[in-house]
Design an enzyme around this catalytic site. Structure first.
Site, PDB file in Angstrom:
ATOM      1  N   SER A  59       0.812  -1.225   0.000  1.00  7.40           N
ATOM      2  CA  SER A  59       0.000   0.000   0.000  1.00  7.40           C
ATOM      3  C   SER A  59       0.842   1.270   0.000  1.00  7.40           C
ATOM      4  O   SER A  59       0.434   2.285   0.574  1.00  7.40           O
ATOM      5  CB  SER A  59      -0.963   0.027   1.204  1.00  7.40           C
ATOM      6  OG  SER A  59      -1.718  -1.156   1.223  1.00  7.40           O
ATOM      7  N   ARG A  60       2.013   1.193  -0.589  1.00  3.15           N
ATOM      8  CA  ARG A  60       2.919   2.352  -0.704  1.00  3.15           C
ATOM      9  C   ARG A  60       3.418   2.850   0.653  1.00  3.15           C
ATOM     10  O   ARG A  60       3.884   3.970   0.759  1.00  3.15           O
ATOM     11  CB  ARG A  60       2.258   3.522  -1.455  1.00  3.15           C
ATOM     12  CG  ARG A  60       1.771   3.183  -2.854  1.00  3.15           C
ATOM     13  CD  ARG A  60       2.946   2.931  -3.786  1.00  3.15           C
ATOM     14  NE  ARG A  60       2.519   2.678  -5.155  1.00  3.15           N
ATOM     15  CZ  ARG A  60       2.251   1.457  -5.639  1.00  3.15           C
ATOM     16  NH1 ARG A  60       2.345   0.388  -4.865  1.00  3.15           N
ATOM     17  NH2 ARG A  60       1.902   1.318  -6.887  1.00  3.15           N
ATOM     18  N   LEU A  61       3.266   2.023   1.703  1.00  8.46           N
ATOM     19  CA  LEU A  61       3.727   2.453   3.033  1.00  8.46           C
ATOM     20  C   LEU A  61       5.146   1.921   3.254  1.00  8.46           C
ATOM     21  O   LEU A  61       5.412   1.123   4.152  1.00  8.46           O
ATOM     22  CB  LEU A  61       2.751   1.972   4.120  1.00  8.46           C
ATOM     23  CG  LEU A  61       1.332   2.516   3.923  1.00  8.46           C
ATOM     24  CD1 LEU A  61       0.375   1.972   4.976  1.00  8.46           C
ATOM     25  CD2 LEU A  61       1.330   4.049   3.965  1.00  8.46           C
TER      26      LEU A  61
END
Ligand SMILES: Cc1cc2nc3c(=O)[nH]c(=O)nc-3n(C[C@H](O)[C@H](O)[C@H](O)COP(=O)(O)O)c2cc1C
Length: 214
Positions: free
Chosen positions: A192-194
């Site tokens: 999730s692009r984290l």
């Protein structure tokens, strides 16, 4: 072409290979070595290739791919023509940034710092270990200068091959630079692009370690 752009826009890649948790070491070198060895061990394509960004005297940045050849006394060493575009940039502004990207491991490492030439002895030792073809090439190529005809380059290649029939001395305009890092950022892709971003920043003589938002 438009289909291709559309396809890239819709390519929502997931990053789920690993994470950066726990103790990373007091300086960035152990973690760099560990990631670098893993890139080699897992047969990543061109594991020692990195992008070198330099800035010229007008503040115009430029970048190109180079090979990392050594990590000597906590400095990152690469070899090139001192009169090339990058060589001239570094003579005017010795600040530079290196970027490694290992897509198969979903990792990048950014290394900002300051470059200086390695000693003549270090450059000589590396030059003498290169294959003869590359040694002659270093004499023949006026790296980054305009070449009106490839035949000129090939003529110079022949000329130097005749001039140096056995041992090839290192050209004075060719040698190593060592980048002394002031900031090293380790980036590990996460879902999730984290993503994880761990930064080592030199503060006087100590490395400050902190996380950054992805
Ligand atoms: C995989 C790869 C590795 C390269 N390694 C080097 C290198 O170690 N030294 C070098 O001078 N050029 C290397 N090059 C060529 C550079 O990318 C660049 O074209 C050249 O150094 C001239 O750059 P400049 O005109 O910006 O100075 C490499 C290119 C590739 C694609």
């Amino acid at each position: 072409m438009e289909d291709f752009i559309e396809q890239m826009r819709n390519d929502h890649k997931e990053f789920d290979h690993g994470s950066l948790e726990g103790f990373f070491g007091h300086a960035p070198f152990d973690l760099f070595n560990s990631w670098y060895s893993e890139a080699i061990r897992t047969a990543q394509l061109e594991p020692n290739a990195f992008v070198l960004a330099t800035v010229d005297f007008r503040s115009q940045p430029s970048s190109r791919i180079l090979y990392l050849k050594e990590l000597l006394a906590e400095k990152f060493v690469f070899y090139t023509n001192y009169q090339s575009h990058k060589g001239k940039d570094l003579a005017a502004n010795s600040n530079a940034s290196m970027l490694f990207f290992w897509p198969g491991l979903q990792r990048q490492i950014r290394i900002d710092g300051n470059c200086s030439k390695v000693s003549e002895e270090v450059s000589d030792a590396y030059f003498s270990s290169r294959p003869r073809g590359s040694q002659i090439g270093a004499w023949a190529s006026h790296q980054s200068e305009q070449l009106s005809d490839r035949a000129d380059l090939e003529q110079r290649l022949e000329m130097y091959a005749e001039k140096f029939p056995t041992e090839v001395p290192r050209p004075p305009h060719w040698g190593g630079f060592e980048l002394k890092p002031t900031l090293v950022e380790f980036w590990q892709g996460r879902p999730s692009r984290l993503h994880d971003r761990i930064v080592y920043e030199l503060d006087e003589n100590d490395w400050k370690i902190y996380r950054k938002n992805p």
